[in-house]
Write a protein that holds these residues in place. Structure first.
Motif, mmCIF file in Angstrom:
data_model
loop_
_atom_site.group_PDB
_atom_site.id
_atom_site.type_symbol
_atom_site.label_atom_id
_atom_site.label_comp_id
_atom_site.label_asym_id
_atom_site.label_seq_id
_atom_site.Cartn_x
_atom_site.Cartn_y
_atom_site.Cartn_z
ATOM 1 N N UNK A 132 34.207 51.285 -39.456
ATOM 2 C CA UNK A 132 33.284 51.365 -40.590
ATOM 3 C C UNK A 132 33.176 52.769 -41.163
ATOM 4 N N UNK A 133 33.433 53.798 -40.354
ATOM 5 C CA UNK A 133 33.304 55.179 -40.821
ATOM 6 C C UNK A 133 34.551 55.669 -41.555
ATOM 7 N N UNK A 134 35.666 54.949 -41.453
ATOM 8 C CA UNK A 134 36.883 55.292 -42.195
ATOM 9 C C UNK A 134 36.562 55.184 -43.683
ATOM 10 N N UNK A 135 36.877 56.207 -44.480
ATOM 11 C CA UNK A 135 36.486 56.238 -45.890
ATOM 12 C C UNK A 135 37.067 55.072 -46.687
ATOM 13 N N UNK A 136 38.307 54.672 -46.412
ATOM 14 C CA UNK A 136 38.917 53.552 -47.132
ATOM 15 C C UNK A 136 38.218 52.241 -46.780
ATOM 16 N N UNK A 137 37.944 52.054 -45.507
ATOM 17 C CA UNK A 137 37.259 50.836 -45.054
ATOM 18 C C UNK A 137 35.838 50.810 -45.602
ATOM 19 N N UNK A 138 35.169 51.946 -45.593
ATOM 20 C CA UNK A 138 33.803 52.028 -46.124
ATOM 21 C C UNK A 138 33.770 51.667 -47.606
ATOM 22 N N UNK A 139 34.761 52.139 -48.370
ATOM 23 C CA UNK A 139 34.819 51.826 -49.802
ATOM 24 C C UNK A 139 35.030 50.322 -50.022
ATOM 25 N N UNK A 140 35.858 49.711 -49.198
ATOM 26 C CA UNK A 140 36.080 48.266 -49.295
ATOM 27 C C UNK A 140 34.788 47.519 -48.963
ATOM 28 N N UNK A 141 34.064 47.989 -47.959
ATOM 29 C CA UNK A 141 32.805 47.344 -47.584
ATOM 30 C C UNK A 141 31.790 47.428 -48.722
ATOM 31 N N UNK A 142 31.716 48.571 -49.399
ATOM 32 C CA UNK A 142 30.800 48.729 -50.534
ATOM 33 C C UNK A 142 31.189 47.773 -51.653
ATOM 34 N N UNK A 143 32.483 47.705 -51.959
ATOM 35 C CA UNK A 143 32.961 46.803 -53.000
ATOM 36 C C UNK A 143 32.650 45.349 -52.650
ATOM 37 N N UNK A 144 32.857 44.984 -51.397
ATOM 38 C CA UNK A 144 32.561 43.619 -50.949
ATOM 39 C C UNK A 144 31.064 43.322 -51.091
#
Length: 177
Positions: A34-46
């Motif tokens: 969850x702290x990975x910036x790319x994964x975090x951005x995907x989570x926000x978009x989702x």
């Protein structure tokens, strides 16, 4: 009932959420990523698109998508559909258009690589036959690094007729094998 489609890979999921967010159903995120910036951005978009997010073990992600190459994210989504043949008329009506016509590309990895290259080269649309061609699978989406979402991919019944149609519309046709 149709088999669920699990898209995987950061770029493929990011492109799917950007271009067709209403087709996203639920996002599975590897615990600890969850702290990975790319994964975090995907989570926000989702989250912005009302997609449920479920923390999941790495092995479960591999099982869902059938590949260890998921990069910590797997998205359950509706399948990507080929564009209707009528889209071709719109594309060739442009002042200048660049089409990639593929014939007998049956391997998902080769198809995805062709789509990735097409986007990099500024292709307006990809055309392929309905039969004897790879489908638009999550593997194609992953290998294309999201390119499958970025341009129309048109499936036609008869390639020879389509080539004659675009020639008569003034599109220069060049072929290689």
């Amino acid at each position: 009932m149709a088999k669920p489609n699990y898209f995987y890979g950061i770029h493929a999921i990011d492109a799917l959420l950007e271009h067709r967010p209403l087709d996203a159903l639920s996002l599975f995120v590897q615990q600890g990523r969850e702290s990975d910036s790319h994964v975090a951005a995907i989570m926000v978009s989702a989250q912005d698109n009302g997609v449920s997010i479920q923390p999941t073990q790495k092995d479960k992600l591999t099982q869902l998508c059938g590949s260890p190459q998921h990069q910590g994210v797997v998205l359950h989504a509706r399948p990507l559909a080929f564009a209707d043949e009528a889209v071709l008329d719109t594309v060739i009506a442009q002042e200048s258009c660049l089409l990639l016509v593929l014939d007998q590309i049956t391997d998902a990895h080769n198809f995805g690589a062709c789509l990735r290259t097409a986007v990099a080269m500024g292709v307006d649309a990809v055309v392929c036959p309905k039969h004897h061609a790879a489908s638009l699978t999550p593997t194609v989406a992953k290998v294309s690094v999201g390119a499958a979402e970025m341009m129309p991919i048109i499936s036609v019944t008869n390639l020879a007729r389509m080539l004659a149609q675009i020639k008569s519309a003034g599109v220069f046709v060049f072929g290689t094998a």
